[in-house]
Design a protein around this motif. Structure first.
Motif, PDB file in Angstrom:
ATOM      1  N   ASP A  43       0.844  -1.188   0.000  1.00 44.34           N
ATOM      2  CA  ASP A  43       0.000   0.000   0.000  1.00 44.34           C
ATOM      3  C   ASP A  43       0.881   1.240   0.000  1.00 44.34           C
ATOM      4  O   ASP A  43       1.883   1.311   0.706  1.00 44.34           O
ATOM      5  N   LEU A  44       0.505   2.219  -0.804  1.00 45.67           N
ATOM      6  CA  LEU A  44       1.287   3.445  -0.879  1.00 45.67           C
ATOM      7  C   LEU A  44       0.578   4.565  -0.129  1.00 45.67           C
ATOM      8  O   LEU A  44      -0.501   4.993  -0.497  1.00 45.67           O
ATOM      9  N   ASN A  45       1.184   5.001   0.944  1.00 37.43           N
ATOM     10  CA  ASN A  45       0.762   6.212   1.631  1.00 37.43           C
ATOM     11  C   ASN A  45       2.031   6.968   1.992  1.00 37.43           C
ATOM     12  O   ASN A  45       3.125   6.549   1.678  1.00 37.43           O
ATOM     13  N   ILE A  46       1.885   8.092   2.622  1.00 36.13           N
ATOM     14  CA  ILE A  46       3.041   8.957   2.854  1.00 36.13           C
ATOM     15  C   ILE A  46       4.069   8.289   3.772  1.00 36.13           C
ATOM     16  O   ILE A  46       5.275   8.426   3.567  1.00 36.13           O
TER      17      ILE A  46
ATOM     18  N   GLU B 139       5.913   5.547   1.790  1.00 34.58           N
ATOM     19  CA  GLU B 139       6.787   6.157   0.790  1.00 34.58           C
ATOM     20  C   GLU B 139       8.074   6.677   1.414  1.00 34.58           C
ATOM     21  O   GLU B 139       9.150   6.553   0.831  1.00 34.58           O
TER      22      GLU B 139
ATOM     23  N   LEU C  95       7.667   6.566  -7.301  1.00 29.96           N
ATOM     24  CA  LEU C  95       6.597   6.462  -6.311  1.00 29.96           C
ATOM     25  C   LEU C  95       5.397   7.313  -6.699  1.00 29.96           C
ATOM     26  O   LEU C  95       4.247   6.924  -6.466  1.00 29.96           O
ATOM     27  N   ALA C  96       5.635   8.469  -7.294  1.00 25.87           N
ATOM     28  CA  ALA C  96       4.525   9.304  -7.751  1.00 25.87           C
ATOM     29  C   ALA C  96       3.744   8.609  -8.869  1.00 25.87           C
ATOM     30  O   ALA C  96       2.511   8.623  -8.880  1.00 25.87           O
TER      31      ALA C  96
ATOM     32  N   ASN D 138       1.749   5.822  -7.381  1.00 25.51           N
ATOM     33  CA  ASN D 138       0.608   6.376  -6.666  1.00 25.51           C
ATOM     34  C   ASN D 138      -0.508   6.757  -7.645  1.00 25.51           C
ATOM     35  O   ASN D 138      -1.689   6.527  -7.374  1.00 25.51           O
TER      36      ASN D 138
ATOM     37  N   ASN E 239      -2.021   3.547  -8.990  1.00 28.06           N
ATOM     38  CA  ASN E 239      -2.778   2.866  -7.945  1.00 28.06           C
ATOM     39  C   ASN E 239      -4.179   3.449  -7.806  1.00 28.06           C
ATOM     40  O   ASN E 239      -5.109   2.760  -7.402  1.00 28.06           O
ATOM     41  N   SER E 240      -4.360   4.709  -8.139  1.00 26.73           N
ATOM     42  CA  SER E 240      -5.669   5.357  -7.977  1.00 26.73           C
ATOM     43  C   SER E 240      -6.632   5.013  -9.118  1.00 26.73           C
ATOM     44  O   SER E 240      -7.816   5.258  -9.019  1.00 26.73           O
TER      45      SER E 240
END
Length: 88
Positions: A21-24, A27, A79-80, A83, A86-87
């Protein structure tokens, strides 16, 4: 150990880190891990390339300092992009 992980909310963090899962928070962890690994790789590469010419310690230090200069922007862009993908 399991009780400690459940009570400190680190269990949720470690689960989200392992699941991808990617969150701040995850990351930042991946950015720090990749920076450390690039510093190790840069130090090894510097020693292999210029160890005999300028000394192994100095070449390792230069390699460790210059390696993250190219890696950190690539990691942030990657990562950007992950992200964004992923959306969708």
């Amino acid at each position: 150990m399991e009780e400690l992980l459940k009570t400190l909310n680190t269990g949720d963090f470690l689960r989200s880190l392992a699941a991808g899962d990617l969150n701040i928070a995850t990351e930042f962890v991946w950015l720090i891990a990749a920076t450390i690994l690039s510093m190790i790789g840069g130090a090894i590469g510097g020693m292999l390339l210029a160890g005999k010419d300028i000394g192994y310690q100095f070449s390792a230090m230069l390699g460790a300092l210059f390696a993250p200069a190219g890696v950190i922007p690539a990691i942030i862009i990657g990562l950007a992009i992950l992200n964004l993908l992923n959306s969708y």
